[in-house]
Enzyme design. Structure first.
Site, mmCIF file in Angstrom:
data_model
loop_
_atom_site.group_PDB
_atom_site.id
_atom_site.type_symbol
_atom_site.label_atom_id
_atom_site.label_comp_id
_atom_site.label_asym_id
_atom_site.label_seq_id
_atom_site.Cartn_x
_atom_site.Cartn_y
_atom_site.Cartn_z
ATOM 1 N N GLU A 115 0.855 -1.192 0.000
ATOM 2 C CA GLU A 115 0.000 0.000 0.000
ATOM 3 C C GLU A 115 0.885 1.234 0.000
ATOM 4 O O GLU A 115 2.005 1.187 0.516
ATOM 5 C CB GLU A 115 -0.848 0.047 1.289
ATOM 6 C CG GLU A 115 -1.925 -0.982 1.362
ATOM 7 C CD GLU A 115 -2.579 -1.000 2.747
ATOM 8 O OE1 GLU A 115 -2.567 0.033 3.460
ATOM 9 O OE2 GLU A 115 -3.083 -2.070 3.116
ATOM 10 N N LYS A 117 2.450 4.484 1.419
ATOM 11 C CA LYS A 117 2.579 5.070 2.754
ATOM 12 C C LYS A 117 2.302 6.559 2.607
ATOM 13 O O LYS A 117 3.130 7.314 2.088
ATOM 14 C CB LYS A 117 3.974 4.822 3.326
ATOM 15 C CG LYS A 117 4.137 5.344 4.736
ATOM 16 C CD LYS A 117 5.332 4.707 5.378
ATOM 17 C CE LYS A 117 5.799 5.360 6.661
ATOM 18 N NZ LYS A 117 5.005 6.377 7.272
ATOM 19 N N ASP A 119 1.864 10.314 3.362
ATOM 20 C CA ASP A 119 2.525 11.220 4.299
ATOM 21 C C ASP A 119 1.512 12.213 4.856
ATOM 22 O O ASP A 119 1.446 13.361 4.453
ATOM 23 C CB ASP A 119 3.668 11.943 3.586
ATOM 24 C CG ASP A 119 4.648 12.547 4.581
ATOM 25 O OD1 ASP A 119 4.502 12.273 5.795
ATOM 26 O OD2 ASP A 119 5.534 13.287 4.159
ATOM 27 N N TYR A 232 -7.332 2.323 6.082
ATOM 28 C CA TYR A 232 -6.660 1.067 5.745
ATOM 29 C C TYR A 232 -6.675 -0.001 6.832
ATOM 30 O O TYR A 232 -6.085 -1.064 6.658
ATOM 31 C CB TYR A 232 -5.200 1.335 5.338
ATOM 32 C CG TYR A 232 -4.443 2.224 6.309
ATOM 33 C CD1 TYR A 232 -4.256 3.568 6.029
ATOM 34 C CD2 TYR A 232 -3.943 1.721 7.502
ATOM 35 C CE1 TYR A 232 -3.580 4.392 6.912
ATOM 36 C CE2 TYR A 232 -3.278 2.529 8.391
ATOM 37 C CZ TYR A 232 -3.092 3.867 8.091
ATOM 38 O OH TYR A 232 -2.428 4.686 8.973
ATOM 39 N N LYS A 320 10.929 2.984 3.124
ATOM 40 C CA LYS A 320 10.851 4.446 2.969
ATOM 41 C C LYS A 320 11.533 4.896 1.686
ATOM 42 O O LYS A 320 12.603 4.408 1.344
ATOM 43 C CB LYS A 320 11.539 5.130 4.164
ATOM 44 C CG LYS A 320 10.878 4.846 5.500
ATOM 45 C CD LYS A 320 9.669 5.721 5.747
ATOM 46 C CE LYS A 320 10.024 7.159 5.896
ATOM 47 N NZ LYS A 320 9.774 7.749 7.170
ATOM 48 N N CYS A 414 26.985 44.547 -6.851
ATOM 49 C CA CYS A 414 27.299 43.208 -7.364
ATOM 50 C C CYS A 414 28.466 42.648 -6.562
ATOM 51 O O CYS A 414 29.504 43.300 -6.445
ATOM 52 C CB CYS A 414 27.653 43.289 -8.845
ATOM 53 S SG CYS A 414 28.383 41.759 -9.473
ATOM 54 N N CYS A 417 31.776 42.489 -9.011
ATOM 55 C CA CYS A 417 32.499 43.635 -9.583
ATOM 56 C C CYS A 417 32.273 44.923 -8.800
ATOM 57 O O CYS A 417 32.914 45.938 -9.080
ATOM 58 C CB CYS A 417 32.096 43.838 -11.045
ATOM 59 S SG CYS A 417 30.394 44.418 -11.236
ATOM 60 N N CYS A 432 23.174 42.936 -12.058
ATOM 61 C CA CYS A 432 24.407 43.671 -12.264
ATOM 62 C C CYS A 432 24.422 43.957 -13.762
ATOM 63 O O CYS A 432 24.388 43.037 -14.564
ATOM 64 C CB CYS A 432 25.607 42.806 -11.877
ATOM 65 S SG CYS A 432 27.146 43.493 -12.509
ATOM 66 N N CYS A 437 31.456 42.591 -16.196
ATOM 67 C CA CYS A 437 31.543 41.991 -14.851
ATOM 68 C C CYS A 437 32.195 40.608 -14.970
ATOM 69 O O CYS A 437 31.769 39.778 -15.756
ATOM 70 C CB CYS A 437 30.145 41.869 -14.262
ATOM 71 S SG CYS A 437 30.078 40.875 -12.771
HETATM 72 S S1 IVH Z 1 -0.240 0.655 8.665
HETATM 73 C C1 IVH Z 1 -0.047 -1.826 12.211
HETATM 74 N N1 IVH Z 1 -0.640 1.693 6.314
HETATM 75 O O1 IVH Z 1 2.711 5.570 8.596
HETATM 76 C C2 IVH Z 1 -0.262 -0.914 11.090
HETATM 77 N N2 IVH Z 1 0.327 3.075 7.973
HETATM 78 O O2 IVH Z 1 5.343 5.345 9.992
HETATM 79 C C3 IVH Z 1 0.554 0.289 11.174
HETATM 80 N N3 IVH Z 1 0.777 5.351 7.232
HETATM 81 O O3 IVH Z 1 1.596 5.845 11.899
HETATM 82 C C4 IVH Z 1 0.223 1.326 10.203
HETATM 83 N N4 IVH Z 1 0.018 5.114 5.186
HETATM 84 O O4 IVH Z 1 0.310 7.074 10.092
HETATM 85 C C5 IVH Z 1 -0.174 1.914 7.549
HETATM 86 N N5 IVH Z 1 -1.088 2.465 4.177
HETATM 87 C C6 IVH Z 1 -0.635 2.683 5.416
HETATM 88 C C7 IVH Z 1 -0.130 3.936 5.820
HETATM 89 C C8 IVH Z 1 0.353 4.091 7.117
HETATM 90 C C9 IVH Z 1 0.557 5.953 6.045
HETATM 91 C C10 IVH Z 1 1.400 6.013 8.382
HETATM 92 C C11 IVH Z 1 0.682 5.799 9.679
HETATM 93 C C12 IVH Z 1 1.723 5.288 10.617
HETATM 94 C C13 IVH Z 1 2.984 5.713 9.979
HETATM 95 C C14 IVH Z 1 4.143 4.832 10.397
#
Ligand code: IVH
Length: 674
Positions: A115, A117, A119, A232, A320, A414, A417, A432, A437
């Site tokens: 999935e 992640k 931010d 999720y 990451k 500048c 120069c 400038c 220059c």
């Molecule tokens: S699962 C046990 N799924 O990432 C499950 N987390 O660095 C733990 N996050 O605190 C989390 N997208 O805020 C999960 N698809 C995703 C996510 C996700 C973002 C965040 C979440 C967590 C942080 C951990």
């Protein structure tokens, strides 16, 4: 006055509004107009005025926000809201898998789910008998803050589940889910623009914006922010819940929660690894910030049995992406002089690694930017480095100030120069304007000898600086009269090196005309434009005699570029350089006049990888001499990507944009009109 209505009918109207809200905000597929939706909502408000006792927590009228509170109350989560262990390379992902395998051999046959992640910020949403009753931040994982009235304003949060009546789907009497609140990158940019136009403080990045918006004590402000949600996980439920992560996503989707549509099922670790590698390349396919890939064991009971380490469950892992944003200290602010004399401030930083590269300097754009963001020397600053983009400063971390920071005063002269800096009406930049220059000369020379221009091997920035400082070269034409004896006077030059350089310069006399034109550094005339211009004007004399009107007749040449060209040729200093170049025997080959065909008919090409039958420059010239254009990066304007061996990320991008891909043979066939 609202017309007469029973409580049942009122509840039905609530449900209808919630359903249309879902169709619009979650599925992106409205079935009624905005006007009709607003009328339904207005009718609901009327009824609620007459029957305040009917209003429930899941009434859609409550999305607009409620009176400000003075603080957030603490709430205990029904179960710990866990975090994730991080991995930074695909090999760490494999190591994680092997550790799991040693703990439990069933892991071998278990599937995984990938999935994005997201931010953003974790939120915990509680439902009782299908109604939304509470929303909280993650806090320390045990206790969070009650932000129910803020969460309720997010249009993607269902106030009742299932959103659409579904006889086969009974909601459990208690359901707690977890998701991520975030904001789209384009909405973040638009919001910052609006805030700055109103003279308000802007946010540093999308995550910061989502956090700031969620933690407003006045929920009507949250309501005005375009926050989004993706859910999720089922944290707790007293009903029957799915046994796998894959089914959980499906279950949440059916209930009416927004769920990512980019999750992938992987049957084993090899698929996981291949998927991770693909995801690492595709970071930019999301319209929101994604900081990695989450890999989850599909079998939730097995994941549970594997337990946790600290706050990280063993059964899931975050791979990451390399960080693109980091903070560091701003040691000082320097000022660069560009080729056109523009003065650009840059940050001198405490060196820091961003995305695998050490960064010591970053651009600060212009003086106005420093003032607007109130950036001070000594500040902790957030910097960003994304892909090929030059690192830049986003802004100061105000909370980290100690009071010892100093404001920056732009120099009025500048730095190279000493001539007084000038500012033109309607422009932010300072310039400038001294034509001699030394800093501008260095930049000019650097561009002149660079690879896409005259391509003089062995003539790097260091030597260019030496030549300018020693006064051996006062303009680009002086390069061609340099002698071996001149070079031997410079530090680091021995016989052989001097000879090689003189020879390399000598060879450049015969570079094709588009290269020379590009090398001259006329504003707006880069590689592609130079090729277009020389296709019409076979030499510099005829180009120099063209009028603004004539130039504008060429496709892609607007009034600005046409004006810049005419202006450049009208400057006596430039005419003198041209005369000197000619006298020094710089007589470019005329590829434009010798156009082989017009088979490619103005189409735009990008080349990636090595082609067996061409050199890098050779393929470029082949395309250009047959009427095509060559640019460096793939965009929606690219017609064809020519692919050789070991293509880079350009191929991915071309595929994503649906750009046609050719190999060397198909390129040749295209030129032959096949
Ligand atoms: S699962 C046990 N799924 O990432 C499950 N987390 O660095 C733990 N996050 O605190 C989390 N997208 O805020 C999960 N698809 C995703 C996510 C996700 C973002 C965040 C979440 C967590 C942080 C951990």
């Amino acid at each position: 006055m609202g017309e007469y209505m029973t409580f049942e009918e009122y509840r039905q109207l609530c449900q209808e509004i919630n359903r249309h809200n879902y169709l619009y905000h979650v599925l992106d597929a409205p079935v009624i107009s905005d006007g009709e939706f607003d009328r339904m909502l207005a009718r609901l408000r009327e009824i609620e005025k007459d029957h305040p006792d009917w209003i429930s927590t899941d009434s859609p009228s409550r999305r607009a926000g409620s009176p400000p509170s003075d603080k957030f109350n603490k709430v205990n989560h029904p179960t710990p809201v866990l975090s994730l262990a991080n991995a930074f390379s695909v090999s760490e992902v494999r190591a994680w898998y092997e550790r799991l395998l040693r703990l439990d051999e069933r892991v071998k046959d278990a599937g995984f789910v990938l999935e994005p992640k997201i931010d953003g910020l974790t939120v915990v949403l509680s439902y009782r008998d299908g109604s939304f009753v509470g929303g909280a931040t993650r806090g320390d994982g045990e206790t969070g803050e009650d932000i129910t009235s803020n969460i309720r304003t997010i249009k993607q949060v269902p106030l009742r589940v299932p959103v659409a009546a579904d006889a086969s789907l009974q909601p459990p009497s208690s359901l707690v889910v977890r998701g991520e609140v975030f904001i789209l990158i384009r909405d973040f940019e638009a919001l910052n623009q609006r805030l700055s136009e109103n003279g308000e403080k802007t946010y540093l990045n999308p995550r910061n914006t989502a956090a700031g918006s969620l933690r407003q004590l006045d929920s009507s402000i949250t309501a005005s922010r375009p926050l989004m949600l993706l859910v999720y996980q089922v944290l707790a439920s007293d009903g029957q819940v799915p046994a796998t992560q894959w089914q959980t996503l499906e279950y949440l989707r059916r209930l009416g929660f927004p769920v990512t549509d980019t999750a992938e099922y992987c049957a084993g670790i090899d698929e996981v690894i291949a998927g991770c590698e693909r995801w690492l390349q595709q970071r930019d396919r999301f319209p929101f910030e994604v900081d990695g890939v989450v890999i989850k064991l599909n079998d939730l009971a097995l994941a549970e049995e594997l337990g946790v380490v600290g706050k990280d469950p063993r059964g899931a892992l975050a791979l990451k992406y390399p960080a693109r944003e980091v903070t560091t200290s701003l040691k000082d602010i320097g000022v660069n002089v560009g080729r056109t004399g523009v003065l650009t401030p840059y940050a001198i930083l405490e060196p820091v690694e961003v995305g695998g590269v050490m960064v010591k300097q970053a651009t600060l754009h212009n003086y106005d930017f420093i003032a607007e963001k109130d950036i001070r020397i000594g500040d902790r600053v957030l910097i960003k480095r994304a892909g090929d983009v030059i690192p830049y400063v986003i802004g100061p971390v105000i909370d980290a100030r100690t009071g010892s920071e100093r404001a920056f005063t732009p120099p009025d002269a500048c730095p190279a120069c000493g001539q007084k800096a000038e500012h033109f009406e309607g422009e932010v930049a300072w310039y400038c304007v001294n034509a001699s220059c030394p800093a501008q000369l260095v930049r000019n020379l650097e561009h002149f000898v660079s690879r896409p221009a005259m391509d003089i091997e062995g003539l790097g920035i260091k030597i260019v600086e030496q030549l300018a400082t020693a006064g051996l070269v006062k303009d680009v034409a002086d390069l061609f009269t340099l002698k071996k004896e001149d070079l031997l006077k410079l530090e680091g030059f021995a016989e052989k090196k001097a000879e090689n350089l003189v020879q390399a310069i000598d060879q450049a006399r015969l570079q094709p005309l588009p290269r020379l034109l590009n090398a001259l550094g006329i504003r707006g005339v880069g590689e592609v434009m130079a090729a277009d211009l020389t296709a019409v004007y076979p030499d510099l004399e005829s180009l120099g005699a063209a009028t603004v009107e004539e130039l504008q007749a060429i496709e892609g040449v607007g009034p600005n570029i046409a004006g810049a060209i005419v202006d450049w040729f009208s400057q006596p200093a430039n005419r003198q350089v041209l005369a000197k170049l000619q006298a020094a025997g710089v007589t470019p080959r005329q590829v434009g006049a010798a156009r082989a065909s017009n088979a490619l008919n103005g189409a735009t090409f990008v080349v990636t990888g090595t082609l067996p039958g061409f050199t890098r420059d050779g393929v470029r010239e082949f395309i250009q001499s047959n009427g095509g254009k060559v640019t460096d990066s793939v965009s929606s304007k690219t017609d064809f990507l020519v692919v050789g061996e070991n293509p880079g990320s350009k191929l991915e991008k071309a595929r994503a944009l649906g750009v046609k891909v050719l190999d060397e043979n198909s390129l040749r066939r295209l030129v032959q009109g096949e």
